[in-house]
Design an enzyme around this catalytic site. Structure first.
Site, PDB file in Angstrom:
ATOM      1  CB  SER A  98       2.518   1.228  13.623  1.00  0.00           C
ATOM      2  OG  SER A  98       2.312   0.901  12.264  1.00  0.00           O
ATOM      3  NE  ARG A 151       1.049   4.109  12.030  1.00  0.00           N
ATOM      4  CZ  ARG A 151       1.971   4.332  11.092  1.00  0.00           C
ATOM      5  NH1 ARG A 151       2.534   5.533  10.996  1.00  0.00           N
ATOM      6  NH2 ARG A 151       2.327   3.389  10.256  1.00  0.00           N
ATOM      7  CG  ASN A 183      -6.011   6.138   6.317  1.00  0.00           C
ATOM      8  OD1 ASN A 183      -7.035   5.924   5.689  1.00  0.00           O
ATOM      9  ND2 ASN A 183      -5.476   5.215   7.117  1.00  0.00           N
ATOM     10  CB  SER A 230      -0.945  -0.040   1.205  1.00  0.00           C
ATOM     11  OG  SER A 230      -1.872   1.013   1.171  1.00  0.00           O
ATOM     12  CG  ASP A 242      -3.132  -0.720  -1.998  1.00  0.00           C
ATOM     13  OD1 ASP A 242      -3.135   0.453  -1.573  1.00  0.00           O
ATOM     14  OD2 ASP A 242      -3.605  -1.669  -1.345  1.00  0.00           O
TER      15      ASP A 242
END
Length: 542
Positions: free
Chosen positions: A506, A513, A378, A68, A284
């Site tokens: 993560s 994160r 995101n 990705s 992707d």
């Protein structure tokens, strides 16, 4: 119960031996690591895909080779269940055990899976494979193919396609093409036909203009978008940039959805045209974010939160026009901007649910609504319609007793269902959906931006010795371990107006994160930096 091939250990050792003792976990996005460490893992996932197919009564299973938004040197693999959904969570531990096992123990583990899962190993098995544009993807796709064949399954390799396309193909094949024609062209035809039906070739409306700048992240998104344009005709003009997918080191580098979201600036490779509507997808093409740069050079991001509120608000209006009683809800994660949550709850009056990060969590929660909208900040998300909604819409679309306004709304909603890839977040489908809503409202990107104002925020990550020492609860908004971390975060947050911050391990990288919000960008940056220091001090950062 005994597996068909009793020589898994011997075959694996001969073809794809385990090269290292690195422990890897099947997470939100499957397995991800440096591509050089994945050959034996991907080969074994070919075994697992065959077992999963047999478990699901010979249904077709998907196996996607991608990392990705990760750097080009990484890669990954994930399995897709029969209706285009992510691999059932109960099999994630099975996948992890199989991936980390020594070659010599593969026979016993595979037979153990067959027995514990009550799998009829005599059934045939079928697997679809797809891959992204990374230099390592073709090699790893071959390893997956070999794993399927060596374990007695049949396999179709679709080559370079987007992750959402593979989800679509798996569901289409397992529903006897009720979801759409089971081919790459079938995917393009379904989305483009629905889009053209809704748009009726109207190029512009009020402030809306059908001109779009598309950042393909130097990946498969640019390839498919080029194939898609002839299907769209003159309904929209898309200018494609960052399409150098054959150049090593370019994928996701200073471009793509993750770069734009995290860095909060326009990608390299797209010309600066003031107030032009721009979109970026990831490697992707399952994530998308919108943005523009105004005449003063100021960058403006419209991320997954914005997309979710735009779509949910419009669906709510459309449902009201149909006169039908559907339960609409929106699902977010802790990364959702606080302003978006307030806007959805207080202005749109739409129920909001918060779940842990990861598409599998959002997707599952969204199924609890008649119509569930879910997006991560995101840019990964979609809309799910219950079977009940689809049946009612199909029936009502031929109900001539409805007044003209209601009938038009019902037919419009039916076309929207065809436009949306319900199986997973799909950048191209989501892009067309956003364009549909903006066109219907007659909005330009500034009109969309003006619906509410985001709290400034910052995302950072901290390399740690072991990310698994960080434990959270309350949809990852509260840190329960290590001791003292949450107290320190709470104390720091109180220093800033409208402050909010959380940390989480993560699911795709060996990092923790950090997310922070505050009334000003300066304060958000300071808060994030202070929380990073807390993680380094109390959670073993290095």
């Amino acid at each position: 119960m005994v597996a068909v091939n009793k020589n898994y250990s011997e075959v694996a050792f001969k073809l794809y031996p385990k090269k290292n003792d690195k422990v890897i976990q099947y997470g939100t996005a499957g397995f991800r690591a440096n591509a050089e460490d994945l050959d034996h893992i991907v080969f074994r996932m070919g075994f697992l895909a065959v077992l999963r197919s047999k478990k699901k009564n010979s249904s077709f299973i998907g196996l996607m080779i991608t990392a990705s938004h990760n750097p080009e040197e990484d890669n990954g693999v994930k399995l897709i269940d029969p209706y285009g959904e992510m691999l059932d969570q109960s099999w994630e531990a099975i996948a992890t055990k199989l991936a980390n096992a020594d070659d010599s123990s593969l026979d016993s583990i595979i037979n153990e899976i067959a027995v514990n899962e009550n799998i009829n190993v005599e059934l045939p098995a079928s697997v679809y494979i797809g891959e992204d544009t990374r230099p390592s993807s073709k090699r790893l796709a071959k390893a997956a193919y070999d794993g399927v064949i060596e374990s007695g399954g049949s396999c179709t390799d679709y080559g370079i396609i987007t992750t959402p396309m593979l989800h679509y193909l798996v569901k289409s094949r397992n529903t006897d093409e009720e979801y759409g024609k089971c081919s790459s062209n079938g995917y393009l035809e379904k989305l483009s036909n629905a889009f053209k039906t809704i748009r009726k070739d109207v190029y512009s409306h009020k402030n809306y203009l059908s001109e779009l700048y598309f950042d393909g992240a130097n990946g498969v998104g640019s390839i498919i978008m080029k194939e898609f344009l002839p299907f769209l005709g003159n309904t929209i003009s898309v200018k494609i940039y960052n399409d150098k997918h054959n150049e090593v080191g370019q994928l996701n580098h200073n471009c793509g959805a993750d770069f734009v979201k995290v860095q909060q600036k326009a990608p390299e490779g797209i010309p600066h045209v003031p107030n032009a509507r721009c979109v970026s997808v990831d490697g992707d093409a399952d994530r998308i974010v919108y943005y523009f740069t105004d005449e003063n050079g100021t960058f403006h991001l419209l991320d997954g939160d914005r997309i979710a509120t735009l779509i949910a608000g419009y669906l709510m209006e459309l449902i009201k026009d149909t006169g039908l009683n559907f339960n609409l809800g929106l699902v977010q994660t802790a990364y959702a901007n606080g302003s978006s949550t307030n806007y959805i709850s207080n202005s749109l009056k739409i129920p909001v649910a918060c779940v842990p990060t990861g598409v599998k969590h959002l997707h599952h929660k969204a199924t609890e609504f008649d119509i569930g909208v879910y997006f991560e900040a995101n840019g990964h998300g979609t809309v799910i319609f219950s079977d009940r909604v689809k049946e009612i819409i199909k029936k009502e679309s031929t109900n001539t007793s409805l007044d003209a306004k209601k009938l038009a709304a019902v037919k419009y909603l039916r076309a929207l269902i065809d436009l949306i890839n319900e199986t997973v977040g799909d950048a191209i489908s989501d892009m067309l959906l956003v364009e549909t809503v903006l066109h219907a409202k007659g909005w330009n990107i500034q009109d969309w931006k003006a619906t509410y104002y985001d709290l400034p925020n910052r995302q950072l990550k901290v390399t740690v010795k072991d990310r698994n020492v960080v434990k959270t609860k309350d949809a990852e908004r509260y840190c329960v371990s290590p001791p003292g971390v949450q107290d320190a975060i709470d104390k720091t947050v109180k220093k800033y107006a409208n402050g909010r911050s959380f940390i989480r391990p993560s699911g795709t990288e060996d990092v923790v994160r950090v997310y922070a919000e505050a009334s000003t960008q300066e304060d958000a940056d300071k808060l994030a930096a202070e929380v990073v220091d807390i993680v380094r001090c109390l959670a073993g950062g290095i």
